[in-house]
Design a protein around this motif. Sequence first.
Motif, PDB file in Angstrom:
ATOM      1  N   VAL A  66       0.917  -1.265   0.061  1.00 60.78           N
ATOM      2  CA  VAL A  66      -0.061  -0.011  -0.027  1.00 60.78           C
ATOM      3  C   VAL A  66       0.863   1.231   0.010  1.00 60.78           C
ATOM      4  O   VAL A  66       0.642   2.191  -0.726  1.00 60.78           O
ATOM      5  N   ALA A  67       1.936   1.115   0.772  1.00 65.43           N
ATOM      6  CA  ALA A  67       2.695   2.442   0.806  1.00 65.43           C
ATOM      7  C   ALA A  67       4.078   1.676   1.477  1.00 65.43           C
ATOM      8  O   ALA A  67       4.283   0.710   2.158  1.00 65.43           O
ATOM      9  N   TYR A  68       5.305   2.486   1.252  1.00 64.50           N
ATOM     10  CA  TYR A  68       6.638   1.984   1.763  1.00 64.50           C
ATOM     11  C   TYR A  68       7.393   3.297   2.269  1.00 64.50           C
ATOM     12  O   TYR A  68       7.489   4.101   1.390  1.00 64.50           O
ATOM     13  N   TYR A  69       7.702   3.259   3.516  1.00 70.21           N
ATOM     14  CA  TYR A  69       8.484   4.466   4.038  1.00 70.21           C
ATOM     15  C   TYR A  69       9.912   3.913   4.331  1.00 70.21           C
ATOM     16  O   TYR A  69      10.316   3.499   5.155  1.00 70.21           O
ATOM     17  N   ALA A  70      10.754   4.140   3.058  1.00 65.55           N
ATOM     18  CA  ALA A  70      12.204   3.546   2.973  1.00 65.55           C
ATOM     19  C   ALA A  70      12.929   4.303   4.091  1.00 65.55           C
ATOM     20  O   ALA A  70      13.812   3.426   4.901  1.00 65.55           O
ATOM     21  N   GLU A  71      12.722   5.377   4.476  1.00 65.00           N
ATOM     22  CA  GLU A  71      13.546   6.134   5.533  1.00 65.00           C
ATOM     23  C   GLU A  71      13.417   5.515   6.746  1.00 65.00           C
ATOM     24  O   GLU A  71      14.370   5.669   7.702  1.00 65.00           O
ATOM     25  N   ILE A  72      12.359   4.773   7.239  1.00 64.67           N
ATOM     26  CA  ILE A  72      12.182   4.301   8.650  1.00 64.67           C
ATOM     27  C   ILE A  72      11.969   2.991   8.250  1.00 64.67           C
ATOM     28  O   ILE A  72      12.150   1.989   9.334  1.00 64.67           O
ATOM     29  N   GLY A  73      12.036   2.111   7.169  1.00 64.92           N
ATOM     30  CA  GLY A  73      12.007   0.876   7.085  1.00 64.92           C
ATOM     31  C   GLY A  73      10.502   0.373   7.407  1.00 64.92           C
ATOM     32  O   GLY A  73      10.504  -0.699   7.908  1.00 64.92           O
TER      33      GLY A  73
END
Length: 464
Positions: A66-73
């Motif tokens: 749905v979404a991915y926040y790479a900065e925080i994994g």
Amino acid sequence: MSRIRRMAAPLVLAVGGGLFAAPAAEAAPAACDTTSTPYTYVVTYQPGTRAAAVDKELAAKCGTKVAYYAEIGVAIASSRNADFQQKIGVYRAYSGGKDVASSSGAAARSLGAVRTLEDTRSTAAAGDLSAQQWDMKAIHAPEANKIYQGSRSVTVGVLDSGIDATHPALRNTVDPRASAGCVTGAPDLSPASWAPTTSDHGTHVAGTIAGKDPAAGFTGIAPGVRLASVKVVNDAGYIFPEAAVCGFVWAAQHGFPVTNNSYYVDPGMFFCSHEAGDAAAYEAVRRAIEFSTHHGVLNVAAAGNSGFDTTKQTTDPNRPHPVDASCGILPKAIDGVVNVSSVGYAGTKSSFSNYGEIAVTAPGGDFSQTPPEGAGPACPLSSTVFGGSYGSKCGTSMASPHVAGVAALLASRFRGAPPWLLTRLLEGEADVVKCTATETECTGPAKNNSYYGHGLVNALDAVR
């Protein structure tokens, strides 16, 4: 070689003078469920993990991103498979929606008890509302407004049920470009996604922070600042971990100096960092909050309305599991979050307010502390509700935006001040509130105790 071992040995054939080993047969992977109800999960990864690797794992384990926040994994994933959490790992994945659906008790909780942290609401009488704003007078907001009302360059993120941007007191305050719906865990910029639907809780909070309607005699604490509606409450009144993660990351990415969080993450109330399932939710929200703090966001949160010492609680009122030092109410349990308790008209702790580790206190009302006639209702009045009207609500939900409003004034005066400095200013300029002789559960010194923290916030001191 025994018969059993011979039967288990791989088949070896002579082919063209050489040897060929036939691969061992592997069971075909079970097909993914395509018919059951999908649920949304937070899934943790090492920060910086590539999106392609996330997509590959989710697809292999019957999930979709749905979404991915790479900065925080942290990924937000959807899956119909009942065993998706087990496939990923019970300490890496968690679904609040599935948890609620599997628990009839959690699903049956009322919106008021679960989400809004309010005790009641009543409609304000028509006319000049300023005389009834005892809450604003208690923190010297009217005097502060005469000196400074905050900067339009400062935006306060209201992580809540949405803000009615058509309300007379808010129509010039809400910034649609900074607003987003985060209910799904992925930011949605459409106005419908961040507008309120079933609850005016966020609208009420917004008015306290920065509303202004001269015709009604209504003024919030920092009417010169802007607001962003970041909707994290779904229509059933729940705030699941994925919505909170989306909200905090959005605040960081859009440079909000302050956010207000008048809620706890569902289905909570406590999440335990060492418990299966809980661990993923706790870690995902913790990373999002720390990411926002690192990017200059001061997060202000309500202490809660259960009336207990959160540091001594051993059971979760919402779920049947023990509570220990590894557990906390999110978001307020995370380091750097300003935890706000509530006081009533008399200036003492509201009967419903949680206590324990408190930073500061602010007016949230209390039915047992009734103001004199003409001073307004027991709940802090004069904040914005549906229909362009004004209404009264009680709760630490109402205390928290008073603090966010004062923090917005400080952020306006001291542009670029880091969250730790804004916190120190809030605490240092608060009016000391001592434990009284009858408050036997209130512990600690006058300038930092378990009921009132460093004291009652002061808007006047913030601007002068």
